[in-house]
Write a protein that holds these residues in place. Structure first.
Motif, PDB file in Angstrom:
ATOM      1  N   UNK A  81      47.432  31.611  60.430  1.00 32.53           N
ATOM      2  CA  UNK A  81      47.596  32.511  59.284  1.00 32.53           C
ATOM      3  C   UNK A  81      47.979  31.749  58.034  1.00 32.53           C
ATOM      4  N   UNK A  82      48.978  30.870  58.166  1.00 31.45           N
ATOM      5  CA  UNK A  82      49.464  30.131  57.000  1.00 31.45           C
ATOM      6  C   UNK A  82      48.387  29.232  56.408  1.00 31.45           C
ATOM      7  N   UNK A  83      47.615  28.623  57.272  1.00 32.09           N
ATOM      8  CA  UNK A  83      46.524  27.777  56.802  1.00 32.09           C
ATOM      9  C   UNK A  83      45.533  28.585  55.988  1.00 32.09           C
ATOM     10  N   UNK A  84      45.187  29.743  56.523  1.00 31.76           N
ATOM     11  CA  UNK A  84      44.253  30.630  55.828  1.00 31.76           C
ATOM     12  C   UNK A  84      44.840  31.077  54.483  1.00 31.76           C
ATOM     13  N   UNK A  85      46.081  31.542  54.502  1.00 30.48           N
ATOM     14  CA  UNK A  85      46.746  32.002  53.274  1.00 30.48           C
ATOM     15  C   UNK A  85      46.707  30.944  52.175  1.00 30.48           C
ATOM     16  N   UNK A  86      47.026  29.726  52.538  1.00 23.25           N
ATOM     17  CA  UNK A  86      47.057  28.659  51.540  1.00 23.25           C
ATOM     18  C   UNK A  86      45.689  28.429  50.914  1.00 23.25           C
ATOM     19  N   UNK A  87      44.654  28.470  51.737  1.00 23.38           N
ATOM     20  CA  UNK A  87      43.306  28.303  51.193  1.00 23.38           C
ATOM     21  C   UNK A  87      42.973  29.425  50.218  1.00 23.38           C
ATOM     22  N   UNK A  89      44.969  31.252  48.445  1.00 22.82           N
ATOM     23  CA  UNK A  89      45.726  31.137  47.195  1.00 22.82           C
ATOM     24  C   UNK A  89      45.042  30.169  46.222  1.00 22.82           C
ATOM     25  N   UNK A  90      44.269  29.258  46.757  1.00 30.97           N
ATOM     26  CA  UNK A  90      43.584  28.287  45.911  1.00 30.97           C
ATOM     27  C   UNK A  90      42.165  28.700  45.503  1.00 30.97           C
ATOM     28  N   UNK A  91      41.747  29.868  45.946  1.00 33.11           N
ATOM     29  CA  UNK A  91      40.432  30.375  45.546  1.00 33.11           C
ATOM     30  C   UNK A  91      40.597  31.342  44.380  1.00 33.11           C
ATOM     31  N   UNK A  92      40.226  30.927  43.171  1.00 35.30           N
ATOM     32  CA  UNK A  92      40.463  31.825  42.028  1.00 35.30           C
ATOM     33  C   UNK A  92      39.616  33.092  42.059  1.00 35.30           C
ATOM     34  N   UNK A  93      38.497  33.085  42.778  1.00 35.52           N
ATOM     35  CA  UNK A  93      37.663  34.288  42.834  1.00 35.52           C
ATOM     36  C   UNK A  93      38.248  35.372  43.733  1.00 35.52           C
ATOM     37  N   UNK A  94      39.196  34.983  44.600  1.00 39.79           N
ATOM     38  CA  UNK A  94      39.880  35.976  45.434  1.00 39.79           C
ATOM     39  C   UNK A  94      41.055  36.538  44.632  1.00 39.79           C
ATOM     40  N   UNK A  95      40.936  37.786  44.211  1.00 36.02           N
ATOM     41  CA  UNK A  95      41.987  38.369  43.379  1.00 36.02           C
ATOM     42  C   UNK A  95      42.964  39.206  44.189  1.00 36.02           C
ATOM     43  N   UNK A  96      42.630  39.420  45.450  1.00 35.54           N
ATOM     44  CA  UNK A  96      43.468  40.246  46.304  1.00 35.54           C
ATOM     45  C   UNK A  96      43.282  39.793  47.745  1.00 35.54           C
ATOM     46  N   UNK A 108      40.100  41.257  51.758  1.00 38.39           N
ATOM     47  CA  UNK A 108      40.032  40.462  50.525  1.00 38.39           C
ATOM     48  C   UNK A 108      39.236  41.204  49.468  1.00 38.39           C
ATOM     49  N   UNK A 109      39.628  41.001  48.231  1.00 35.39           N
ATOM     50  CA  UNK A 109      38.803  41.471  47.113  1.00 35.39           C
ATOM     51  C   UNK A 109      38.415  40.237  46.311  1.00 35.39           C
ATOM     52  N   UNK A 110      37.137  40.123  46.058  1.00 33.87           N
ATOM     53  CA  UNK A 110      36.614  38.910  45.437  1.00 33.87           C
ATOM     54  C   UNK A 110      35.756  39.265  44.234  1.00 33.87           C
ATOM     55  N   UNK A 111      35.948  38.548  43.135  1.00 37.44           N
ATOM     56  CA  UNK A 111      35.147  38.812  41.929  1.00 37.44           C
ATOM     57  C   UNK A 111      34.340  37.565  41.561  1.00 37.44           C
ATOM     58  N   UNK A 112      33.069  37.788  41.276  1.00 30.96           N
ATOM     59  CA  UNK A 112      32.132  36.687  41.058  1.00 30.96           C
ATOM     60  C   UNK A 112      31.074  37.069  40.039  1.00 30.96           C
ATOM     61  N   UNK A 113      30.398  36.067  39.468  1.00 34.07           N
ATOM     62  CA  UNK A 113      29.338  36.381  38.494  1.00 34.07           C
ATOM     63  C   UNK A 113      28.183  37.171  39.105  1.00 34.07           C
TER      64      UNK A 113
ATOM     65  N   UNK B 144      49.306  38.759  50.660  1.00 36.11           N
ATOM     66  CA  UNK B 144      49.152  37.321  50.489  1.00 36.11           C
ATOM     67  C   UNK B 144      48.912  36.975  49.025  1.00 36.11           C
ATOM     68  N   UNK B 145      48.085  37.772  48.381  1.00 36.06           N
ATOM     69  CA  UNK B 145      47.724  37.490  46.987  1.00 36.06           C
ATOM     70  C   UNK B 145      47.354  38.776  46.280  1.00 36.06           C
ATOM     71  N   UNK B 146      47.783  38.861  45.030  1.00 32.58           N
ATOM     72  CA  UNK B 146      47.443  40.017  44.205  1.00 32.58           C
ATOM     73  C   UNK B 146      47.562  39.583  42.758  1.00 32.58           C
ATOM     74  N   UNK B 147      46.435  39.461  42.088  1.00 34.37           N
ATOM     75  CA  UNK B 147      46.478  38.943  40.722  1.00 34.37           C
ATOM     76  C   UNK B 147      45.519  39.689  39.803  1.00 34.37           C
ATOM     77  N   UNK B 148      45.881  39.700  38.536  1.00 36.96           N
ATOM     78  CA  UNK B 148      44.994  40.273  37.517  1.00 36.96           C
ATOM     79  C   UNK B 148      44.196  39.162  36.828  1.00 36.96           C
ATOM     80  N   UNK B 149      44.466  37.942  37.246  1.00 33.49           N
ATOM     81  CA  UNK B 149      43.814  36.792  36.611  1.00 33.49           C
ATOM     82  C   UNK B 149      42.377  36.637  37.102  1.00 33.49           C
ATOM     83  N   UNK B 150      41.444  36.687  36.176  1.00 30.49           N
ATOM     84  CA  UNK B 150      40.041  36.501  36.533  1.00 30.49           C
ATOM     85  C   UNK B 150      39.676  35.023  36.406  1.00 30.49           C
ATOM     86  N   UNK B 151      38.744  34.584  37.241  1.00 30.19           N
ATOM     87  CA  UNK B 151      38.342  33.171  37.178  1.00 30.19           C
ATOM     88  C   UNK B 151      37.435  32.913  35.976  1.00 30.19           C
ATOM     89  N   UNK B 152      37.925  32.151  35.014  1.00 28.39           N
ATOM     90  CA  UNK B 152      37.094  31.811  33.846  1.00 28.39           C
ATOM     91  C   UNK B 152      37.158  30.321  33.555  1.00 28.39           C
TER      92      UNK B 152
END
Lengths: 152, 152
Positions: A81-87, A89-96, A108-113, B144-152
């Motif tokens: 779990x912790x390994x997954x969580x850390x990854x 946190x480093x993915x900016x496209x994952x907002x939730x 997960x909620x992910x935002x992308x072009x 684990x993660x919850x942000x309003x920051x969009x990847x730009x």
DNA sequence: TAATATTCAGAAAAATTTACTGTAAAAATA
DNA sequence: TATTTTTACAGTAAATTTTTCTGAATATTA
């Protein structure tokens, strides 16, 4: 810490628009500057108000795709779990990202072009994580509601 | 409208902390006040910056339960969808609602004080909507993660 | 090459936040 | 019950920030 009616009025206003001036707030709730200032500072200090952020327009930034991913891990133990969580946190496209109960482990909620970016994210970033076993994706067709306003 | 590197730097800063002063921003990106001010105003006017909000602490407000609900409607036509959407917009505990592709119609994110509140919401507000056919709920165990920051 | 935009620096004005002083009401204590 | 203490608030002044204005330097266009 107990929030009285005045605190809640202030919070309701600031949740919607953090650029209201203290004077604006004071006028709206029929108070002078001093109590409004003191209360806001107290709410910040207590951590009730966590932060102030700008909300940007996804579309105008070229972010045209939102997806939900249901992720199942290979095992549910702490290290995995912790390994997954850390990854994540480093993915900016994952907002939730939330650990959930039910037939999978994470929502997960992910935002992308666009879809191409999602393909890349799926293949090169998410599915290659050693902790990930299964990914189930749901594509957002239309956004009905999205708010940072909490019910108080 | 094209965003240059300076615009993006400003947006990245304001996304994280909207209470930075123009001077702070100017210092961080090695510019004077004027261009920072002008650019921020332009970004606001163009709608790239949509709004400024305060982010509150759920826990400290007694909001201790977050759930995802997958909702299936009785039919997928326009009137049914619109009726559902309007109801959702009036539910303050629903902070997110998206029409999605896949085996159900809507993905909702709901925040509530506790399980009892969810029971009430489920029974008295969501399941009684005439458009709703099926509800599948996933409870958040840990955020684990919850942000309003969009990847730009 | 000259004219026009664009971007930025600096300074002054306006507005907002912060700090300070004091008062009245409520709560706590003797 | 009377006194002290605390709490909440109004008003004002100082400090900071935002906004406006003027102008210079660079890039763009005719």
């Amino acid at each position: 810490m107990i929030l009285d009616a005045t605190d809640k009025k202030i919070l309701r206003l600031l949740q919607e628009d953090a650029h209201m001036t203290l004077k604006d707030i004071a006028n709206k709730i029929n108070l002078s500057l001093t109590p409004v200032h003191d209360r806001v500072k107290r709410l910040e200090k207590e951590g009730i108000i966590e932060k102030y952020v700008s909300v940007l327009n996804k579309k105008k930034l070229g972010i045209n795709l939102t997806v939900y991913c249901q992720v199942t891990l290979i095992k549910q133990n702490y290290d995995i779990s912790e390994g997954f969580n850390q990854s994540i946190l480093n993915f900016p496209e994952v907002v939730e990202c939330n650990f959930v109960s039910g037939s999978f482990d994470y929502m997960l909620k992910i935002v992308l072009p666009d879809m191409e970016s999602y393909h890349h994210f799926h293949q090169k970033k998410l599915s290659i994580l050693p902790e990930v076993s299964l990914i189930n994706t749901f594509f957002v067709i239309s956004e009905v509601k999205s708010t940072t306003v909490l019910p108080i």
